[in-house]
Design a protein around this motif. Structure first.
Motif, PDB file in Angstrom:
ATOM      1  N   ARG A 308       0.817  -1.213   0.000  1.00 20.71           N
ATOM      2  CA  ARG A 308       0.000   0.000   0.000  1.00 20.71           C
ATOM      3  C   ARG A 308       0.855   1.269   0.000  1.00 20.71           C
ATOM      4  NH1 ARG A 308      -5.401  -0.504   1.503  1.00 20.71           N
ATOM      5  NH2 ARG A 308      -6.078  -2.661   1.904  1.00 20.71           N
ATOM      6  N   GLY A 309       0.244   2.342  -0.483  1.00 21.77           N
ATOM      7  CA  GLY A 309       0.872   3.642  -0.356  1.00 21.77           C
ATOM      8  C   GLY A 309       0.920   4.483  -1.616  1.00 21.77           C
ATOM      9  N   PRO A 334      -0.493   6.443  11.694  1.00 23.30           N
ATOM     10  CA  PRO A 334       0.187   5.297  12.302  1.00 23.30           C
ATOM     11  C   PRO A 334      -0.772   4.371  13.041  1.00 23.30           C
ATOM     12  CG  PRO A 334       0.674   7.296  13.528  1.00 23.30           C
ATOM     13  CD  PRO A 334      -0.047   7.715  12.291  1.00 23.30           C
ATOM     14  N   HIS A 335      -1.784   4.963  13.700  1.00 18.95           N
ATOM     15  CA  HIS A 335      -2.807   4.186  14.391  1.00 18.95           C
ATOM     16  C   HIS A 335      -4.106   4.985  14.388  1.00 18.95           C
ATOM     17  CE1 HIS A 335       0.865   2.449  16.356  1.00 18.95           C
ATOM     18  NE2 HIS A 335       0.175   1.327  16.180  1.00 18.95           N
ATOM     19  N   LEU A 336      -5.218   4.296  14.363  1.00 21.45           N
ATOM     20  CA  LEU A 336      -6.496   4.976  14.523  1.00 21.45           C
ATOM     21  C   LEU A 336      -6.533   5.701  15.868  1.00 21.45           C
ATOM     22  CD1 LEU A 336      -8.795   2.242  13.011  1.00 21.45           C
ATOM     23  CD2 LEU A 336      -8.859   4.658  12.329  1.00 21.45           C
ATOM     24  N   GLY A 337      -7.006   6.920  15.852  1.00 22.60           N
ATOM     25  CA  GLY A 337      -7.032   7.753  17.043  1.00 22.60           C
ATOM     26  C   GLY A 337      -5.822   8.652  17.174  1.00 22.60           C
ATOM     27  N   ARG A 344       6.156  14.610  14.419  1.00 27.60           N
ATOM     28  CA  ARG A 344       6.317  13.307  13.746  1.00 27.60           C
ATOM     29  C   ARG A 344       6.262  13.570  12.241  1.00 27.60           C
ATOM     30  NH1 ARG A 344       2.128   9.926  16.067  1.00 27.60           N
ATOM     31  NH2 ARG A 344       0.720  10.836  14.538  1.00 27.60           N
ATOM     32  N   LYS A 345       7.433  13.661  11.639  1.00 23.91           N
ATOM     33  CA  LYS A 345       7.513  14.017  10.218  1.00 23.91           C
ATOM     34  C   LYS A 345       7.237  12.823   9.309  1.00 23.91           C
ATOM     35  CE  LYS A 345       8.734  18.113  11.563  1.00 23.91           C
ATOM     36  NZ  LYS A 345       7.750  19.209  11.603  1.00 23.91           N
ATOM     37  N   THR A 346       7.692  11.631   9.710  1.00 19.76           N
ATOM     38  CA  THR A 346       7.445  10.408   8.950  1.00 19.76           C
ATOM     39  C   THR A 346       6.976   9.320   9.901  1.00 19.76           C
ATOM     40  OG1 THR A 346       9.718   9.593   9.167  1.00 19.76           O
ATOM     41  CG2 THR A 346       9.226  10.995   7.257  1.00 19.76           C
ATOM     42  N   MET A 360       4.728   6.934   5.386  1.00 23.58           N
ATOM     43  CA  MET A 360       3.996   8.177   5.127  1.00 23.58           C
ATOM     44  C   MET A 360       4.714   9.332   5.809  1.00 23.58           C
ATOM     45  SD  MET A 360       1.517   7.685   3.082  1.00 23.58           S
ATOM     46  CE  MET A 360       0.585   9.206   3.292  1.00 23.58           C
ATOM     47  N   SER A 361       4.389  10.542   5.370  1.00 26.91           N
ATOM     48  CA  SER A 361       4.995  11.732   5.957  1.00 26.91           C
ATOM     49  C   SER A 361       4.059  12.913   5.793  1.00 26.91           C
ATOM     50  CB  SER A 361       6.325  12.048   5.270  1.00 26.91           C
ATOM     51  OG  SER A 361       6.113  12.452   3.922  1.00 26.91           O
ATOM     52  N   ILE A 362       4.280  13.927   6.602  1.00 26.67           N
ATOM     53  CA  ILE A 362       3.509  15.163   6.459  1.00 26.67           C
ATOM     54  C   ILE A 362       3.732  15.758   5.075  1.00 26.67           C
ATOM     55  CG2 ILE A 362       3.383  17.560   7.254  1.00 26.67           C
ATOM     56  CD1 ILE A 362       3.758  16.569  10.091  1.00 26.67           C
ATOM     57  N   GLU A 363       4.978  15.716   4.604  1.00 29.58           N
ATOM     58  CA  GLU A 363       5.278  16.304   3.306  1.00 29.58           C
ATOM     59  C   GLU A 363       4.552  15.579   2.173  1.00 29.58           C
ATOM     60  OE1 GLU A 363       6.317  18.722   0.451  1.00 29.58           O
ATOM     61  OE2 GLU A 363       6.677  19.095   2.583  1.00 29.58           O
TER      62      GLU A 363
END
Length: 603
Positions: A308-309, A334-337, A344-346, A360-363
């Motif tokens: 995925r991704g 990373p987790h539900l909730g 946390r950038k990545t 995943m990452s914010i960018e």
């Protein structure tokens, strides 16, 4: 003016004093659509009404058409009420959008606790108005019912969901009939279950022998119980009532409306939205300017068995040809909730996937937001109202906020998809720390990802009970407060930034959002003829707001999606990453051509 801060100040009276009124509306100018109201100056009340010469109530010796009461419950009720409550009443005629003359009677109580102690009080409004007031006249209802009963949704078991009515058409007999808006306990602490859970507090009464219909409705932010009885004179009465606690010095306002109309129940729904619901923000034009909503569950460009991704990026070039107007990123966290943190950038997402997690990452998310806009669509970000994964580093912090069931144990949430590493629990929206956490998450999403909308999943989880000590009671008051606060945060980033609910015709939190995007494309929901029964029940809650559902079963349920789109102007959902895995980029050519042709037919 806030409801619980209201007190009518002009000509203040006690409970037994005269009513305030505004009078000055005449009958309609069209003699074939004439409504005549009879006003009694001695009591300052409307005591009769006729439509085209036909009375809609039995002779009652100048009794008010709507009798309103407020009383203190408990021993020595009458004396306690007289000394404890200051009550003012106002009656006023109004005109709904569907009529050419005044056709709505509004009765309002202003109540203040003038004693030095907290009281449990009952507020009630009672009327004998009927389309046909003859004794033993047959009456029928059309109700905007929650669909949990007909879909077998066990998440509503605590409200009596197994016995919920499914058909909005209800034939009345001589037995008592009750229906509830919001949890039964929210309007009466002694009632927990119902057979008729309303999406909005509106009942619409008709008779085969009459041309006119009578609608009764109350305010959107007040839980309410509606009760129908046949009295000893064989006349049917309707009562709207609620029980609540009033602190010393506290005041509130409660109203009930009666609307007379000649169409179907949707006329009563329109009157409800005009008079009984306060829309706090201006509508957002773009929410109506598109029909296709794309949902990506952090899919794979290689289909069901790929890592995925990258599915979003593979589908994005196809947004223009599918006329995608909103694209929502789901499964990115990373987790539900625990959706985002600025430090946390990545991170690794989809930790429960058999093919491995996705980086995943914010960018990356910000880039997809930008690319989505460049493709001509708006960008949405997913959140869930109540889910938390117990493998999240936040779980210990919020574990005490889990919703507790009648057995005294925290309630698990029945979801175990690839975005779950441990197991999911049902967080209580009645937990203040949890609400504050979600609001902070939304603030960060808007600040660091800059989307056009936040799409909240399964908002109907805000209906029910929490049995946790210190939080015991209904969830809906906390959910309504939450959505108001959430919408204020999102709108602070721009008047064109939206919040979408996912009610799936099981709740009406869309009243406090900018529209709905819930996935209802399943055989037991959208595929059930009762779901789209005319007038379509969810429109009672949605009003003029946008209905732009997502859909994981989007190809399998394509025809039901298109049927609803043509029926009521709703949108359609397309997706990738769950149940169906081809997305837009790998869709077979013939099917793609048909879907695009269908989409273009509703633009």
């Amino acid at each position: 003016m806030k409801r619980r801060d209201f007190l009518l100040t002009a000509c203040a009276t006690t409970l037994h004093g005269a009513s305030q009124y505004q009078h000055g509306f005449g009958a309609g100018t069209n003699p074939t659509q004439r409504i005549d109201w009879t006003f009694d100056s001695a009591t300052n009340q409307y005591v009769g009404v006729s439509c085209n010469g036909t009375e809609l109530g039995p002779p009652r010796h100048n009794a008010p058409l709507m009798q309103a009461h407020a009383r203190v419950l408990g021993p020595r009720e009458a004396s306690n009420t007289a000394g404890a409550l200051q009550v003012n009443q106002q009656v006023i005629l109004r005109q709904s959008p569907t009529e050419t003359s005044p056709n709505v009677l509004q009765t309002t109580l202003g109540i203040k606790n003038v004693s030095g102690q907290t009281h449990q009080i009952e507020i009630s409004f009672q009327t004998v108005l009927s389309p046909d007031p003859q004794k033993n006249a047959v009456q029928d209802l059309y109700l905007p019912l929650n669909v949990a009963g007909m879909t077998g949704d066990k998440r509503f078991a605590s409200l009596g969901g197994a016995d919920f009515l499914g058909d909005g058409n209800v034939h009345l007999n001589d037995e008592e009939f009750r229906c509830h808006y919001l949890e039964p306990m929210a309007s009466d602490p002694n009632q927990r279950e119902t057979t008729a859970l309303l999406l909005v507090p509106v009942i619409d009464i008709s008779a085969t022998s009459a041309d006119w219909r009578v609608g009764i409705f109350t305010s959107s932010d007040s839980p309410m119980q509606f009760v129908s009885n046949v009295d000893s004179d064989e006349q049917r009465t309707w009562t709207a009532r609620r029980i609540l606690s009033l602190e010393p010095g506290e005041s509130l306002q409660e109203s009930c409306w009666v609307v007379l109309h000649r169409s179907d129940a949707s006329d009563a729904w329109k009157a409800f939205h005009q008079f009984a619901h306060v829309e706090e923000y201006q509508p957002i034009a773009w929410t109506h300017d598109f029909k296709v909503h794309y949902y990506d569950y952090l899919s794979s460009a290689d289909g069901e068995h790929g890592v995925r991704g990258d599915g979003y990026d593979a589908d994005l070039p196809h947004f223009p040809e599918f006329h995608v107007g909103l694209a929502t990123q789901h499964g990115y966290y990373p987790h539900l909730g625990d959706y985002i943190h600025p430090d946390r950038k990545t991170w690794q997402a989809m930790r429960g996937s058999k093919q491995g997690s996705a980086t995943m990452s914010i960018e990356k998310m910000r880039q997809r937001v930008a690319d989505t806009r460049n493709a001509g669509a708006k960008a949405g970000i997913y959140m869930h109202l109540t889910l938390i994964d117990d493998r999240s580093e936040l779980f210990d912090k919020f574990a005490d906020g889990r919703r507790v069931g009648p057995d005294g144990q925290p309630i698990r949430f029945p979801w175990s998809g690839p975005d779950v590493e441990g197991q999911c629990w049902w967080m209580s929206i009645a937990s203040k720390p949890w609400r504050e956490h979600l609001l902070q998450q939304a603030q960060w999403i808007m600040e660091y990802l800059d989307p056009d909308a936040i799409c909240f999943d399964e908002t109907f989880a805000g209906i029910g009970y929490d049995e946790a000590p210190g939080r015991q009671g209904p969830l809906s008051p906390h959910a309504i407060e939450f959505f108001r606060d959430l919408r204020a945060i999102v709108r602070s980033f721009g008047d064109d930034r939206a919040v979408f609910s996912s009610d799936c015709s099981r709740s009406a939190f869309c009243l406090w959002t900018d529209g709905d995007v819930g996935d209802h494309a399943y055989a037991n929901s959208l595929g059930n003829p009762l779901y789209t029964q005319e007038p379509v029940r969810y429109l009672a809650a949605l009003g003029d707001k946008a209905w732009r559902p997502c859909a994981w079963h989007f190809r399998q349920m394509w025809e039901p999606q298109m049927k609803l789109a043509r029926q009521v102007g709703a949108g359609v959902g397309v997706s990738n990453g769950w149940i169906e895995y081809d997305g837009l980029h790998a869709m077979p050519a013939a099917e793609k051509e048909k879907i695009i042709t269908d989409i273009e037919s509703i633009l």
